[in-house]
Design an enzyme around this catalytic site. Structure first.
Site, short mmCIF file in Angstrom:
data_model
loop_
_atom_site.label_atom_id
_atom_site.label_comp_id
_atom_site.label_asym_id
_atom_site.label_seq_id
_atom_site.Cartn_x
_atom_site.Cartn_y
_atom_site.Cartn_z
N LYS A 70 -56.25 23.01 16.84
CA LYS A 70 -57.36 24.45 16.44
C LYS A 70 -58.57 23.87 17.96
O LYS A 70 -59.23 23.33 18.19
CB LYS A 70 -58.18 23.26 15.42
N ASN A 76 -60.52 22.96 24.65
CA ASN A 76 -59.10 21.98 25.52
C ASN A 76 -59.69 20.63 25.37
O ASN A 76 -59.41 19.71 26.24
CB ASN A 76 -59.08 22.53 27.26
N ARG A 77 -59.87 20.47 24.03
CA ARG A 77 -60.06 18.77 24.12
C ARG A 77 -61.16 17.97 24.52
O ARG A 77 -61.05 17.24 24.56
CB ARG A 77 -58.64 18.38 24.01
N LEU A 78 -61.85 19.54 25.11
CA LEU A 78 -62.62 18.14 26.22
C LEU A 78 -64.21 18.45 25.57
O LEU A 78 -65.17 18.85 26.38
CB LEU A 78 -62.94 19.12 28.20
N HIS A 79 -64.18 17.38 24.92
CA HIS A 79 -65.49 17.08 23.40
C HIS A 79 -66.61 17.20 24.39
O HIS A 79 -66.71 16.40 25.30
CB HIS A 79 -65.08 16.23 22.99
#
Length: 215
Positions: free
Chosen positions: A9, A192-195
C-alpha cells in the site's frame, strides 16, 4: 503457505514535520486522537495494544481500551489479579501502541505503570453499566474455568445477590493503571516507505527531547 509479498500500500494521506509539532507529546497525541476521531473509519479510536513482560519471561500483547489521558499519562482499567495485572505489578515497564489505519498513523508509547488512586478507580467503576460491574466481579480473569455455563451461573447468582441494591462496590482486585510516558514515537505513513518517525524522549531534567528517526 500463503505468500503475502504482494500485499502493498502507498501511504499518502498526511505528513509529520518538525515545523508543525508541539513541545509536549501529549499535546500531539491529543491532536492526532481527535483528528482520527473526526476523520472516521475507526470503530474504537481508544483501542490500544498493551505489551507487558509476563512472569514467565515472555512478552505478551493484547488490545484494551484507553479510558483517559492527560498531562500525567494514559489510564486503562483491568483486574489486578489477571495475567496482565500480575505482569505489570511485577514489571511496570510497559508499552502502549495505537494503529489508526484510516489516517495511516501509529503511536508507540514506552512508560512506567502505577496503580491509580482508589478514588479514581471507584469513580470509574461507578460510571460503568451494572452488567459490566457484575462482570468484573464474576470473572477471575485469566484463570482456567470448566465451561461458559460456569460464568453464566456465577453471574446469575450475583445478579440475585445485588437485586435492589443502589450501588455495587468496586472489588479490591479491580482498578486502573496510569502509564507515565518516558518515550513516545509518532509514525506517519509516507510514499515509497519513507515514513515520518518523530520520537519524544524524556530527559533526566524532565524535558522532552525530539528526534527524527529513519523509517
Amino acid at each position: 503457505m500463503k505468500d503475502l509479498g504482494s500485499y502493498r500500500k502507498s501511504y499518502e494521506k498526511s505528513a509529520l514535520l518538525e515545523t508543525n509539532i508541539p513541545e509536549d507529546p501529549i499535546n500531539l497525541f491529543n491532536r492526532w486522537f481527535h483528528e482520527v476521531e473526526d476523520f472516521g473509519g475507526v470503530d474504537e479510536v481508544n483501542a490500544m495494544t498493551v505489551s507487558t513482560i509476563g512472569l514467565d519471561g515472555f512478552p505478551k500483547s493484547r488490545v484494551v481500551l484507553l479510558k483517559k489521558f492527560n498531562e500525567e499519562g494514559f489510564i486503562f482499567y483491568t483486574n489486578y489479579n489477571s495475567e496482565k495485572g500480575k505482569a505489570i505489578l511485577n514489571n511496570p515497564n510497559i508499552c502502549l501502541s495505537f494503529f489508526w489505519h484510516s489516517m495511516e498513523r501509529q503511536i508507540i508509547i514506552k512508560g512506567i505503570a502505577e496503580k491509580t488512586p482508589e478514588n479514581i478507580s471507584d469513580n470509574y467503576f461507578a460510571s460503568r453499566p451494572v452488567g459490566s460491574q457484575l462482570g468484573a466481579i464474576v470473572s477471575n480473569q485469566s484463570e482456567v474455568i470448566p465451561d461458559r455455563r460456569y460464568l453464566e451461573d456465577k453471574l446469575k447468582k450475583l445478579e440475585n445477590d445485588f437485586e435492589g441494591e443502589n450501588e455495587i462496590p468496586r472489588p479490591d482486585f479491580w482498578g486502573g493503571f496510569l502509564i507515565k510516558p518516558i518515550e513516545v514515537e509518532f509514525w506517519q505513513g509516507r510514499p515509497n516507505r519513507l515514513h515520518d518517525r518523530i520520537r519524544y524522549k524524556l530527559s533526566e531534567n524532565t524535558c522532552w527531547n525530539v528526534d527524527r528517526l529513519s523509517p
